[in-house]
Design a protein around this motif. Structure first.
Motif, PDB file in Angstrom:
ATOM      1  N   TYR A 400      36.793  -6.659   0.513  1.00  0.00           N
ATOM      2  CA  TYR A 400      36.323  -5.548   1.316  1.00  0.00           C
ATOM      3  C   TYR A 400      35.451  -3.839   1.392  1.00  0.00           C
ATOM      4  N   ASP A 401      35.266  -3.693   1.962  1.00  0.00           N
ATOM      5  CA  ASP A 401      34.350  -2.651   1.578  1.00  0.00           C
ATOM      6  C   ASP A 401      34.674  -1.100   1.649  1.00  0.00           C
ATOM      7  N   ARG A 402      33.737  -0.403   1.689  1.00  0.00           N
ATOM      8  CA  ARG A 402      34.493   1.526   1.770  1.00  0.00           C
ATOM      9  C   ARG A 402      35.777   1.166   2.751  1.00  0.00           C
ATOM     10  N   ARG A 403      34.938   0.956   3.808  1.00  0.00           N
ATOM     11  CA  ARG A 403      36.174   0.953   5.020  1.00  0.00           C
ATOM     12  C   ARG A 403      37.415   0.128   5.310  1.00  0.00           C
ATOM     13  N   GLY A 404      36.964  -0.857   4.715  1.00  0.00           N
ATOM     14  CA  GLY A 404      38.674  -1.871   4.571  1.00  0.00           C
ATOM     15  C   GLY A 404      38.043  -2.519   5.095  1.00  0.00           C
ATOM     16  N   ARG A 441      32.634   1.215  -6.663  1.00  0.00           N
ATOM     17  CA  ARG A 441      33.053   2.408  -5.407  1.00  0.00           C
ATOM     18  C   ARG A 441      32.516   1.639  -3.692  1.00  0.00           C
ATOM     19  N   ASP A 442      32.044   0.205  -4.281  1.00  0.00           N
ATOM     20  CA  ASP A 442      31.521   0.235  -3.093  1.00  0.00           C
ATOM     21  C   ASP A 442      32.437  -0.812  -2.430  1.00  0.00           C
ATOM     22  N   SER A 444      36.854  -1.153  -1.927  1.00  0.00           N
ATOM     23  CA  SER A 444      38.043  -0.896  -1.259  1.00  0.00           C
ATOM     24  C   SER A 444      39.013  -2.066  -1.684  1.00  0.00           C
ATOM     25  N   GLU A 445      38.679  -3.241  -1.832  1.00  0.00           N
ATOM     26  CA  GLU A 445      40.117  -4.455  -2.006  1.00  0.00           C
ATOM     27  C   GLU A 445      39.571  -5.789  -2.386  1.00  0.00           C
TER      28      GLU A 445
END
Length: 516
Positions: A400-404, A441-442, A444-445
């Motif tokens: 998952y990216d920074r936006r989720g 850092r890019d 999120s999970e």
């Protein structure tokens, strides 16, 4: 079919002949107990010709597990195989192999990992991984494919129809048009994928959902033939079902007869202290008729009644209906949003048959064999690069990216963890120069998707409820980018390999090509 014949047809012999002939060959070569790993995955999304899916919804696992735990070679099955002969009249299956099958022909040695039902899934990602003795893992193939391919196909279609209908109630009406008792698996998959209810009474009872339905044109025809007319039919139905009155209004003339008669019945119901459910439209220009029906019902004081649409609906038809309503309803003084909020969709043939894409191209491929305590990766090379296998024992991660939002499904070797490195390389499965690099850092999970289901034949997994699967589907779809969810020309979701898995794949390809 006699009950005993049904057990034979749907038990352990619910497989293809070549699975059994291969199993005998493994037995003859002394390889039958050697452990092997098979991956189940599908190669491409359903393509409906004018449109294509951008994701699938996984389904079918619980019923597969039920079959695995019940299936075993009985004496009757062995005797049937004993009677099979080849072209020269000799027995196909030898006595010693059949004796082995009778004593060992169960799936008690199979270990299974799988992605749970209800999860969004993508091509070339292992949805189930079977490990165990080669002969029985081979025999498992056909039934596993049968139990998983079709439900995933229908759950995916239901999810698309649910999305097109903007979350309004979706009723599965396909029992009469389904492929025999496949209707039960299809109805269950539709419930996982987005249908709220099904008209199928038996499976509704089994799954704990009330069946839903209205009445047929034939009921109105009977009353007409007996001289009591459409109004008489509606009055009789309302008298029997005063709190569940939903009337099919297009037997004669929807606007001139059906809806006016329905309104008369609704007014009589209200005088008696009951509230009608609504009407059903099953023919004609459903968008235009919905607008006119809403206008007439609103003027009569029934602005909260449902309007059920049926007749050859699918995601594109519903999309077109809603587009037309949004454009035309204001012209007739009807609020489009309010009308859309009262619609219910009864979808039959095109859902239960996945019209336009009648099969999911799911496959079950050998990717590793056990040798001296280690898993040895195996590969199959194809002239079509996309069909060359991703070898070995693997893990499946959703990144998952920074936006989720889900940005990729990543296949790794079984000892890799993308959460433990500073930078994650996501390599295209077939293109040598196509890859991207994500810093932590890019991300999120990073979520592991495969879960342990069977361990040497023993169930170690609690199957979720239909509602839990629905909620999982809703959550996964919400975390997809809008472009991936598009009904037409969806964006391509990335399925990638880690650098180590990519290198292993290339190494095996080179070895095979050198030996060829």
């Amino acid at each position: 079919m006699k009950p005993s014949d049904q057990i034979t047809a749907e038990g352990i012999l619910f497989t293809d002949e070549y699975q059994l002939t291969m199993a005998q060959l493994y037995y003859r070569m002394g390889m039958h107990e050697r452990h092997a790993q098979f991956d189940y995955f599908f190669r491409s999304y359903p393509d409906y010709n004018s449109h294509k899916a951008g994701y699938c919804v996984n389904a079918g696992l619980e019923w597969l597990l039920d079959w695995i735990q019940a299936a075993r070679f009985r004496e009757q099955d062995v005797e049937y195989l004993r009677g099979q002969t080849g072209r020269a009249g000799e027995r196909i299956f030898d006595g010693d192999f059949l004796t082995w099958l009778r004593g060992n022909g169960t799936f008690d040695g199979i270990t299974l990992r799988a992605i749970p039902e209800g999860r969004v899934v993508h091509p070339n990602v292992p949805l189930a991984v079977a490990q165990g003795p080669l002969a029985m893992a081979q025999i498992l193939e056909t039934s596993l494919l049968n139990h998983l391919n079709y439900p995933t196909l229908i759950a995916t279609k239901a999810a698309r129809i649910h999305a097109a209908g903007q979350g309004r109630p979706l009723l599965e009406f396909g029992l009469r048009r389904a492929q025999e008792r496949g209707a039960n698996a299809g109805a269950r998959a539709a419930l996982i994928g987005g249908a709220d209810f099904t008209s199928n009474v038996g499976i509704s009872h089994v799954l704990g959902y009330p069946p839903k339905g209205t009445h047929a044109h034939s009921m109105v025809q009977v009353f007409m033939a007996l001289g009591e007319g459409e109004l008489g039919a509606f009055l009789a139905y309302a008298d029997v079902y005063p709190d569940d009155c939903l009337l099919l209004v297009d037997t004669i003339d929807t606007l001139e007869s059906g809806i006016p008669n329905a309104i008369k019945v609704f007014e009589e119901l209200r005088r008696k202290g009951h509230e009608p459910v609504g009407i059903r439209l099953d023919s004609g220009d459903l968008a235009h008729l919905s607008i006119q029906a809403a206008k007439m019902l609103d003027e009569a004081g029934f602005s909260d009644t449902s309007i059920v649409l049926s007749n050859q609906l699918d995601e594109l038809v519903i999309w077109q209906i809603l587009t037309q309503i949004e454009e035309e309803a204001p012209r007739y003084g009807v609020e489009a949003d309010h009308l859309i909020d009262r619609l219910v969709y009864g979808v039959g043939t095109r859902l239960i048959t996945s019209q336009g894409a009648s099969a999911l191209d799911g496959v079950y491929k050998l990717v590793a064999v056990r040798d001296e305590g280690e898993w040895v990766p195996a590969i199959k090379i194809s002239e079509t690069p996309e069909k060359t296998l991703n070898p070995g024992d693997k893990l499946v991660w959703r990144v998952y990216d920074r936006r989720g939002k889900a940005t990729a499904d990543l296949l790794s070797l079984d000892d890799e963890d993308p959460r433990e490195v500073d930078r994650v390389l996501l390599h295209h499965p077939t293109e040598h120069t196509t890859y991207r690099v994500l810093d932590q850092r890019d991300i999120s999970e990073a979520e592991l998707l495969l879960v342990d289901v069977l361990r040497e034949g023993q169930l170690i997994y609690e199957c979720p409820s239909i509602e839990e699967m629905r909620e999982r589907r809703r959550a996964d779809v919400e975390r997809l980018d809008p472009g991936v969810k598009r009904l037409v020309n969806p964006h391509i979701y990335h399925v990638s390999l880690t650098e180590r898995l990519w290198d292993l794949k290339q190494e095996l390809i080179e070895i095979v090509e050198e030996e060829d």
